[in-house]
Write a protein that holds these residues in place. Structure first.
Motif, PDB file in Angstrom:
ATOM      1  N   ASN A  76      37.574  56.067 -49.428  1.00 45.15           N
ATOM      2  CA  ASN A  76      38.375  56.393 -48.445  1.00 45.15           C
ATOM      3  C   ASN A  76      38.995  57.932 -49.028  1.00 45.15           C
ATOM      4  OD1 ASN A  76      40.065  56.872 -46.286  1.00 45.15           O
ATOM      5  ND2 ASN A  76      40.266  55.153 -46.296  1.00 45.15           N
ATOM      6  N   MET A  77      38.507  58.616 -48.114  1.00 48.80           N
ATOM      7  CA  MET A  77      38.909  60.342 -49.023  1.00 48.80           C
ATOM      8  C   MET A  77      39.899  60.421 -47.590  1.00 48.80           C
ATOM      9  SD  MET A  77      37.603  60.978 -51.535  1.00 48.80           S
ATOM     10  CE  MET A  77      37.507  63.002 -51.940  1.00 48.80           C
ATOM     11  N   GLY A  78      40.119  60.284 -46.801  1.00 46.02           N
ATOM     12  CA  GLY A  78      41.013  60.507 -45.550  1.00 46.02           C
ATOM     13  C   GLY A  78      40.533  61.149 -44.131  1.00 46.02           C
ATOM     14  N   ILE A  79      41.090  61.915 -43.421  1.00 42.55           N
ATOM     15  CA  ILE A  79      40.513  61.662 -42.427  1.00 42.55           C
ATOM     16  C   ILE A  79      40.331  63.527 -41.805  1.00 42.55           C
ATOM     17  CG2 ILE A  79      42.424  62.407 -40.639  1.00 42.55           C
ATOM     18  CD1 ILE A  79      40.871  61.202 -37.926  1.00 42.55           C
ATOM     19  N   ALA A  80      40.796  64.248 -43.017  1.00 44.76           N
ATOM     20  CA  ALA A  80      40.953  65.484 -43.174  1.00 44.76           C
ATOM     21  C   ALA A  80      39.484  65.891 -43.759  1.00 44.76           C
ATOM     22  CB  ALA A  80      42.620  65.778 -43.796  1.00 44.76           C
ATOM     23  N   HIS A  81      39.483  65.236 -44.932  1.00 42.77           N
ATOM     24  CA  HIS A  81      37.898  65.419 -45.643  1.00 42.77           C
ATOM     25  C   HIS A  81      37.084  65.186 -45.148  1.00 42.77           C
ATOM     26  CE1 HIS A  81      35.713  65.721 -49.023  1.00 42.77           C
ATOM     27  NE2 HIS A  81      35.192  64.932 -48.713  1.00 42.77           N
ATOM     28  N   ALA A  82      36.959  63.885 -44.531  1.00 41.68           N
ATOM     29  CA  ALA A  82      35.786  63.872 -43.509  1.00 41.68           C
ATOM     30  C   ALA A  82      35.846  64.814 -42.320  1.00 41.68           C
ATOM     31  CB  ALA A  82      35.852  62.246 -42.901  1.00 41.68           C
ATOM     32  N   GLN A  83      36.169  65.605 -41.638  1.00 40.72           N
ATOM     33  CA  GLN A  83      36.984  66.272 -40.645  1.00 40.72           C
ATOM     34  C   GLN A  83      35.717  67.373 -41.331  1.00 40.72           C
ATOM     35  OE1 GLN A  83      40.199  65.990 -39.269  1.00 40.72           O
ATOM     36  NE2 GLN A  83      40.439  64.999 -37.262  1.00 40.72           N
ATOM     37  N   ASN A  84      36.113  68.040 -41.865  1.00 44.24           N
ATOM     38  CA  ASN A  84      35.524  69.689 -42.867  1.00 44.24           C
ATOM     39  C   ASN A  84      34.524  69.194 -43.467  1.00 44.24           C
ATOM     40  OD1 ASN A  84      38.160  70.260 -43.185  1.00 44.24           O
ATOM     41  ND2 ASN A  84      39.445  70.321 -44.594  1.00 44.24           N
ATOM     42  N   LEU A  85      34.213  67.340 -43.757  1.00 43.62           N
ATOM     43  CA  LEU A  85      32.068  67.835 -43.943  1.00 43.62           C
ATOM     44  C   LEU A  85      31.592  68.198 -42.974  1.00 43.62           C
ATOM     45  CD1 LEU A  85      32.005  64.202 -46.482  1.00 43.62           C
ATOM     46  CD2 LEU A  85      31.689  66.757 -46.968  1.00 43.62           C
ATOM     47  N   GLY A  86      32.218  67.489 -41.843  1.00 42.33           N
ATOM     48  CA  GLY A  86      31.595  67.792 -40.194  1.00 42.33           C
ATOM     49  C   GLY A  86      31.964  69.104 -39.776  1.00 42.33           C
TER      50      GLY A  86
END
Length: 303
Positions: free
Chosen positions: A63-73
């Protein structure tokens, strides 16, 4: 359907039936969807939904956090030559035509010379049925504004919630990506305030109302309905509130807001919510880490 809008949906242990509905509504409105899963227990079920809907699927090893996931997107959207990113949570149901509305309103504003940071629809909380409001700083005060739902009213706000928000790619490139040091809470608030400091403006539309689940439940206290999250989230609320006090682009009204809510959070969630001892532990750790300016995932320390 908007072909130059890429949607990023972040998941973490979602209710699969609800999540499938989210994707079904979304795929009717955009043709590019990336699902970024933050190491869910039901990752295989999420991937199955992605495959059925022809979505790009990415799963993180932890779990890398929502910000990291959004940045991948965002990185995927840029790779696909998208002009706009649509950010989505795993439980936000978009009404029909929601993306078209946001796109058209954003384009109209841009044609008038407005630097649009983000634009999103208001949402109705599934717990209490209330429609979200728009907040703007005015001097040392925060002014909260509401308008009748299902109207053409467009309210300017200092930020809009990430889920269901449309952000132009050029704004993300100039303002910067989501702040991964915050991990989860206040990520959308921080980006909105950072965008404001760079001359961008954020808007909330009342034309269509999303369905969104805020928190994991509610408690009624002193005549108010208060959103309840898991105990670990209390850590991020406290820590990130303190971290925001040190940001030079965060205005006085918001700094006062973040500071003033620290003590009530300890009282409400430490003495009136469930899992009291766990919440007090996490909030105390959040207070310490915030003062020490420690960001990132809970328990993670710099090497």
């Amino acid at each position: 359907m908007r072909y130059n809008v890429c949607a990023v949906v972040v998941t973490y242990n979602p209710d699969i039936a609800v999540f499938a509905d989210v994707i079904a509504k979304l795929e009717e409105q955009v043709n590019q969807i990336i699902i970024v899963d933050n190491h869910s227990n039901n990752c295989s079920d999420i991937e199955a939904v992605a495959q059925q809907s022809s979505c790009r699927f990415v799963s993180t090893s932890e779990n890398m956090g929502i910000a990291h996931a959004q940045n991948l997107g965002v990185a995927y959207g840029i790779e696909q030559n998208a002009q706009y990113m649509l950010f989505m949570d795993q439980d936000t149901i978009l009404p029909d035509g929601a993306v078209d509305d946001l796109y058209d309103m954003c384009r109209d504003l841009e044609a008038k010379g407005v630097k649009v940071g983000s634009i999103g629809h208001a949402y109705r909380d599934t717990h209490d049925g209330k429609v979200s409001i728009a907040a703007r700083a005015q001097g040392h005060r925060l002014i909260r504004r509401a308008a009748p739902p299902d109207t053409d009213t467009l309210l300017e706000a200092d930020f809009v919630i990430a889920s269901g928000s449309l952000i132009p790619i050029p704004a993300l490139q100039e303002v910067g990506l989501m702040d991964e040091t915050l991990f989860i809470d206040l990520v959308d608030v921080e980006w909105g305030l950072r965008a404001l400091s760079r001359g961008y403006r954020n808007f909330q539309s009342l034309r269509k109302i999303m369905t969104h689940t805020l928190g994991n439940g509610r408690i009624n206290l002193f005549g108010k309905s208060i959103s309840l999250h898991t105990p670990i989230r209390d850590y991020y609320v406290i820590r990130n509130s303190i971290l925001m006090l040190g940001r030079d682009y965060v205005g006085l009204a918001w700094k006062l807001y973040f500071f003033r809510r620290l003590f009530p959070f300890f009282i409400v969630f430490g003495f009136f919510a469930n899992h009291k001892m766990a919440r007090l532990h996490f909030m105390t750790r959040g207070l310490i880490d915030g003062v020490l300016n420690r960001g990132g995932r809970y328990g993670q320390r710099p090497a």
